[in-house]
Each structure stands twice: as structure tokens, then as C-alpha cells.
Enzyme design. Structure first.
Site, PDB file in Angstrom:
ATOM      1  N   HIS A  17       0.417  -1.340  -0.198  1.00  0.00           N
ATOM      2  CA  HIS A  17      -0.296   0.139  -0.216  1.00  0.00           C
ATOM      3  C   HIS A  17       1.295   0.960   0.454  1.00  0.00           C
ATOM      4  O   HIS A  17       0.704   1.897  -0.971  1.00  0.00           O
ATOM      5  CB  HIS A  17      -0.938   0.480   1.771  1.00  0.00           C
ATOM      6  CG  HIS A  17      -1.893  -1.411   1.397  1.00  0.00           C
ATOM      7  ND1 HIS A  17      -2.464  -2.311   2.630  1.00  0.00           N
ATOM      8  CD2 HIS A  17      -2.717  -1.326   0.764  1.00  0.00           C
ATOM      9  CE1 HIS A  17      -2.920  -2.407   2.208  1.00  0.00           C
ATOM     10  NE2 HIS A  17      -3.422  -2.445   1.021  1.00  0.00           N
ATOM     11  N   LYS A  41     -16.793  -7.016   7.509  1.00  0.00           N
ATOM     12  CA  LYS A  41     -17.450  -6.419   9.360  1.00  0.00           C
ATOM     13  C   LYS A  41     -16.515  -6.945  10.452  1.00  0.00           C
ATOM     14  O   LYS A  41     -16.805  -5.607  11.096  1.00  0.00           O
ATOM     15  CB  LYS A  41     -18.577  -7.778   9.177  1.00  0.00           C
ATOM     16  CG  LYS A  41     -19.748  -7.869   8.776  1.00  0.00           C
ATOM     17  CD  LYS A  41     -20.737  -8.482   8.496  1.00  0.00           C
ATOM     18  CE  LYS A  41     -21.804  -8.073   6.896  1.00  0.00           C
ATOM     19  NZ  LYS A  41     -21.624  -9.812   6.943  1.00  0.00           N
ATOM     20  N   ARG A  90      -2.084  -6.050  -8.581  1.00  0.00           N
ATOM     21  CA  ARG A  90      -1.033  -6.925  -8.465  1.00  0.00           C
ATOM     22  C   ARG A  90      -1.013  -7.768  -9.129  1.00  0.00           C
ATOM     23  O   ARG A  90       0.156  -8.666  -9.646  1.00  0.00           O
ATOM     24  CB  ARG A  90      -1.802  -7.975  -7.102  1.00  0.00           C
ATOM     25  CG  ARG A  90      -0.667  -6.433  -5.911  1.00  0.00           C
ATOM     26  CD  ARG A  90      -1.904  -7.345  -4.606  1.00  0.00           C
ATOM     27  NE  ARG A  90      -3.120  -6.880  -4.538  1.00  0.00           N
ATOM     28  CZ  ARG A  90      -4.241  -7.172  -3.210  1.00  0.00           C
ATOM     29  NH1 ARG A  90      -3.584  -7.089  -2.457  1.00  0.00           N
ATOM     30  NH2 ARG A  90      -4.845  -6.977  -4.236  1.00  0.00           N
ATOM     31  N   SER A 128      -3.152  -8.015   2.780  1.00  0.00           N
ATOM     32  CA  SER A 128      -2.695  -7.471   4.464  1.00  0.00           C
ATOM     33  C   SER A 128      -3.371  -8.627   4.891  1.00  0.00           C
ATOM     34  O   SER A 128      -3.089  -9.288   5.646  1.00  0.00           O
ATOM     35  CB  SER A 128      -4.559  -6.339   4.349  1.00  0.00           C
ATOM     36  OG  SER A 128      -3.945  -5.240   4.338  1.00  0.00           O
TER      37      SER A 128
HETATM   38  P1  ADP Z   1      -9.356  -3.853  -0.889  1.00  0.00           P
HETATM   39  O1  ADP Z   1     -10.019  -4.855   0.008  1.00  0.00           O
HETATM   40  O2  ADP Z   1     -10.300  -1.841  -1.319  1.00  0.00           O
HETATM   41  O3  ADP Z   1      -8.891  -4.080  -2.213  1.00  0.00           O
HETATM   42  P2  ADP Z   1      -7.041  -3.345   0.061  1.00  0.00           P
HETATM   43  O4  ADP Z   1      -6.682  -2.300   1.379  1.00  0.00           O
HETATM   44  O5  ADP Z   1      -6.669  -4.570   0.759  1.00  0.00           O
HETATM   45  O6  ADP Z   1      -8.713  -2.926   0.247  1.00  0.00           O
HETATM   46  O7  ADP Z   1      -6.477  -2.731  -0.183  1.00  0.00           O
HETATM   47  C1  ADP Z   1      -6.297  -1.255  -1.313  1.00  0.00           C
HETATM   48  C2  ADP Z   1      -5.785  -0.946  -3.095  1.00  0.00           C
HETATM   49  O8  ADP Z   1      -4.593  -1.572  -2.714  1.00  0.00           O
HETATM   50  C3  ADP Z   1      -6.645  -1.665  -3.648  1.00  0.00           C
HETATM   51  O9  ADP Z   1      -6.440  -1.125  -5.091  1.00  0.00           O
HETATM   52  C4  ADP Z   1      -5.378  -3.079  -3.591  1.00  0.00           C
HETATM   53  O10 ADP Z   1      -5.049  -3.435  -5.269  1.00  0.00           O
HETATM   54  C5  ADP Z   1      -4.276  -2.101  -3.643  1.00  0.00           C
HETATM   55  N1  ADP Z   1      -3.343  -3.496  -3.037  1.00  0.00           N
HETATM   56  C6  ADP Z   1      -3.137  -3.953  -1.918  1.00  0.00           C
HETATM   57  N2  ADP Z   1      -1.884  -4.636  -1.395  1.00  0.00           N
HETATM   58  C7  ADP Z   1      -1.266  -3.860  -2.638  1.00  0.00           C
HETATM   59  C8  ADP Z   1       0.002  -4.629  -3.136  1.00  0.00           C
HETATM   60  N3  ADP Z   1       0.397  -5.405  -2.628  1.00  0.00           N
HETATM   61  N4  ADP Z   1       0.699  -3.956  -4.083  1.00  0.00           N
HETATM   62  C9  ADP Z   1      -0.550  -3.042  -4.906  1.00  0.00           C
HETATM   63  N5  ADP Z   1      -1.792  -2.609  -4.689  1.00  0.00           N
HETATM   64  C10 ADP Z   1      -2.358  -3.045  -3.322  1.00  0.00           C
END
Ligand code: ADP
Length: 166
Positions: A17, A41, A90, A128
Site C-alpha cells: 500500500h 464486518k 497486483r 493485508s
Molecule cells: P480493498 O479491500 O478495497 O482491496 P485493500 O486495503 O486490500 O482494500 O487494498 C486497497 C488497494 O490497494 C487496492 O487497490 C489493492 O489492489 C491495492 N493493493 C493492496 N496490496 C497491494 C500491493 N501489495 N501492491 C499494490 N497494490 C496493492
């Protein structure tokens, strides 16, 4: 002025992120990170905790702001005055859902575009959920998170363990 909204759950914020935030901050005038309140949730961290963690890791990025939101992403983006929504990609598995989301948002709000940033190869496997899974089994997570975030994740699981054991 170019304003991007970067929405997500960030439960917790990972180095993947952070890489997207950092790169977006370099190409946009302002980045608003939107922490989604109502999606999962049972998140590990409350929305306020997730906001605080993001504020901590982005403290040195002057054009980055962190806010919490629920409801429609497009409403939040409009409220922030954003012209762009940023999402990270990703793998192909992300693509189908992300494209559908982007197309739908474009129908609702044609003035706001979605910008996809490809993941840094170093973090292409990282999410995450995987971090929480490893931490839940007591595994080492320091290579996935900022040190202070890794400590908070470990503390959460230690707290949960203590509750179960009574
Ligand atoms: P969501 O549940 O909305 O996907 P996340 O917190 O998992 O929320 O992810 C937020 C954003 O960050 C999404 O666009 C996701 O694709 C991107 N993202 C998550 N992990 C990575 C990573 N390792 N590299 C690039 N983008 C990521």
C-alpha cells in the site's frame, strides 16, 4: 490541481500500500487516502486505528491526507474534490473486479477517472489478509510492514490470545 483518492481497507497498511501511496504522491498534487469503514464486518483494527496507522507511516509525505469514509466511493471522491481514484493492481486476479468497479464508477461519475498503478514487483504477492494469516500463526511479519505497524499487529494477536486463554 490534481487530487487523487486512494481507497481501501488497509487492515493493516502494508509496504505494498505504502509503495502505491508514495508513487501517487509523486505524480499528483494531493492524495487523500480513504479508509473504508463498513466493508469488512470484523476488521482486525477499527477504522480509527487504521487511520492512525496510515497517518503515522505517511507523516513525511506532505501532500497526503488520511480520512475515513463509508457509503459510495464516488460520493467520497466528489466530496474530496478528486479527479482521480487510484487502485493498485497486483495480478490478473485483481483485474476483473477492479475493471468492473472502475467502469461502474465511470458510469456514475464520468468526471472522475480511475488510475491503476501496477504493483512494485517486490510486493506483488502481498496483501493485508496474508499478513494477518501469518501473524495469527505467530509467524514473522516484519518484511511486509513498517516496524511500528508490525508491532501493532503482533500486539493485537497477543491480546486476542490472552482473551482466549482467559
Ligand atoms: P480493498 O479491500 O478495497 O482491496 P485493500 O486495503 O486490500 O482494500 O487494498 C486497497 C488497494 O490497494 C487496492 O487497490 C489493492 O489492489 C491495492 N493493493 C493492496 N496490496 C497491494 C500491493 N501489495 N501492491 C499494490 N497494490 C496493492
Amino acid at each position: 490541481m490534481t487530487i487523487a483518492v486512494y481507497p481501501g481497507s488497509f487492515d493493516p497498511v502494508t509496504l505494498g500500500h505504502y509503495d502505491i501511496i508514495n508513487r501517487t504522491a509523486r505524480i499528483m498534487d494531493k492524495v487523500v487516502i480513504g479508509v473504508l469503514q463498513n466493508k469488512s464486518k470484523t476488521p482486525l483494527f477499527s477504522a480509527q486505528e487504521r487511520v492512525n496507522m496510515l497517518k503515522e507511516v505517511t507523516a513525511e509525505l506532505e501532500n497526503v491526507e488520511v480520512r475515513c469514509f463509508d457509503g459510495l466511493l464516488i460520493d467520497f471522491a466528489r466530496n474530496c474534490g478528486a479527479n482521480v481514484i487510484v487502485r493498485g493492481l497486483r495480478a490478473v486476479t485483481d483485474f476483473e473486479y477492479e475493471l468492473q468497479l472502475a467502469q461502474t464508477n465511470r458510469v456514475i461519475a464520468p468526471e472522475i477517472d480511475t488510475l491503476f498503478l501496477n504493483t512494485n514487483l517486490k510486493y506483488s504477492y502481498l496483501s493485508s489478509s496474508i499478513v494477518k494469516e501469518i501473524a495469527g500463526f505467530g509467524g514473522d511479519i516484519h518484511m511486509f510492514l513498517h516496524p511500528q505497524i508490525a508491532d501493532k499487529v503482533k500486539a493485537k494477536f497477543a491480546q486476542a490470545d490472552a482473551c482466549i486463554k482467559g
